[in-house]
Write a protein that holds these residues in place. Structure first.
Motif, PDB file in Angstrom:
ATOM      1  N   ALA A  74     -61.993 -13.439  13.770  1.00 55.89           N
ATOM      2  CA  ALA A  74     -61.876 -13.822  11.972  1.00 55.89           C
ATOM      3  C   ALA A  74     -60.334 -13.214  11.520  1.00 55.89           C
ATOM      4  CB  ALA A  74     -62.904 -13.021  11.517  1.00 55.89           C
ATOM      5  N   ALA A  75     -59.553 -11.669  12.742  1.00 54.54           N
ATOM      6  CA  ALA A  75     -58.882 -11.166  12.198  1.00 54.54           C
ATOM      7  C   ALA A  75     -57.818 -12.422  11.996  1.00 54.54           C
ATOM      8  CB  ALA A  75     -58.654  -9.836  12.704  1.00 54.54           C
ATOM      9  N   LEU A  76     -57.779 -13.443  13.090  1.00 50.92           N
ATOM     10  CA  LEU A  76     -56.754 -14.028  13.418  1.00 50.92           C
ATOM     11  C   LEU A  76     -56.654 -15.593  12.301  1.00 50.92           C
ATOM     12  CD1 LEU A  76     -56.266 -14.257  17.197  1.00 50.92           C
ATOM     13  CD2 LEU A  76     -55.506 -13.927  15.890  1.00 50.92           C
ATOM     14  N   THR A  77     -58.007 -15.563  12.083  1.00 50.63           N
ATOM     15  CA  THR A  77     -57.866 -17.168  11.162  1.00 50.63           C
ATOM     16  C   THR A  77     -57.662 -16.488   9.764  1.00 50.63           C
ATOM     17  OG1 THR A  77     -60.122 -16.203  10.992  1.00 50.63           O
ATOM     18  CG2 THR A  77     -59.806 -17.859  12.105  1.00 50.63           C
ATOM     19  N   ALA A  78     -58.314 -15.102   9.247  1.00 47.98           N
ATOM     20  CA  ALA A  78     -57.496 -14.801   7.608  1.00 47.98           C
ATOM     21  C   ALA A  78     -55.997 -14.627   7.926  1.00 47.98           C
ATOM     22  CB  ALA A  78     -58.102 -13.021   7.516  1.00 47.98           C
ATOM     23  N   GLU A  79     -55.418 -14.100   9.095  1.00 46.51           N
ATOM     24  CA  GLU A  79     -54.086 -13.864   9.323  1.00 46.51           C
ATOM     25  C   GLU A  79     -53.294 -15.030   9.058  1.00 46.51           C
ATOM     26  OE1 GLU A  79     -50.542 -11.157   8.751  1.00 46.51           O
ATOM     27  OE2 GLU A  79     -52.688 -10.827   8.752  1.00 46.51           O
ATOM     28  N   GLU A  80     -54.123 -16.205   9.489  1.00 50.92           N
ATOM     29  CA  GLU A  80     -53.581 -17.628   9.350  1.00 50.92           C
ATOM     30  C   GLU A  80     -53.540 -17.865   7.679  1.00 50.92           C
ATOM     31  OE1 GLU A  80     -53.111 -21.415  12.590  1.00 50.92           O
ATOM     32  OE2 GLU A  80     -55.635 -20.816  11.458  1.00 50.92           O
ATOM     33  N   GLN A  81     -54.021 -17.961   7.559  1.00 54.02           N
ATOM     34  CA  GLN A  81     -54.855 -18.527   6.688  1.00 54.02           C
ATOM     35  C   GLN A  81     -53.914 -17.575   4.621  1.00 54.02           C
ATOM     36  OE1 GLN A  81     -59.180 -18.168   5.366  1.00 54.02           O
ATOM     37  NE2 GLN A  81     -59.504 -19.876   7.046  1.00 54.02           N
ATOM     38  N   ARG A  82     -53.249 -16.698   5.371  1.00 59.18           N
ATOM     39  CA  ARG A  82     -52.235 -15.580   3.883  1.00 59.18           C
ATOM     40  C   ARG A  82     -50.655 -16.466   3.978  1.00 59.18           C
ATOM     41  NH1 ARG A  82     -51.763  -9.660   4.995  1.00 59.18           N
ATOM     42  NH2 ARG A  82     -54.479  -9.779   5.279  1.00 59.18           N
TER      43      ARG A  82
END
Length: 108
Positions: free
Chosen positions: A100-108
């Protein structure tokens, strides 16, 4: 209770893989977010997600390897953050928090 009934009751829970669902604390989420930022800065989100998804069944073994490597890893990482990361990965839902942290960071 007979010996067979006790053995049957023991076997019912002997190999259970789903433990109690614990919510990650704020410190664990913070460490996961910092790790995600580190990975995203190097544009390695996709390989990291592939590694996490493929290694999902082995997450506890991986956390124990990380615990074994702690004396060497703490030369590079802060010891308290490294300990939090190992504790997070010991639980099954720890992989979910990192993903979840990786996908949230990627969407930034």
């Amino acid at each position: 209770m007979s010996a067979l009934a006790r053995f049957s009751a023991w076997c019912a829970h002997a190999f259970a893989v789903h433990g109690p669902q614990e919510e990650p604390d704020p410190r664990e989420r913070e460490v996961a977010a910092r790790l995600a930022q580190f990975v995203a800065r190097r544009q390695l989100v996709t390989p990291a997600l592939m590694l996490l998804e493929s290694g999902r069944p082995l997450n506890f073994i991986g956390s124990q390897v990380l615990a074994f490597l702690a004396p060497f890893a703490t030369l590079v990482f802060a010891p308290d953050e490294y300990e939090v990361l190992v504790r997070l990965l010991e639980r099954r839902q720890g992989i979910e928090v990192l993903i979840a942290a990786l996908t949230a960071e990627e969407q930034r």
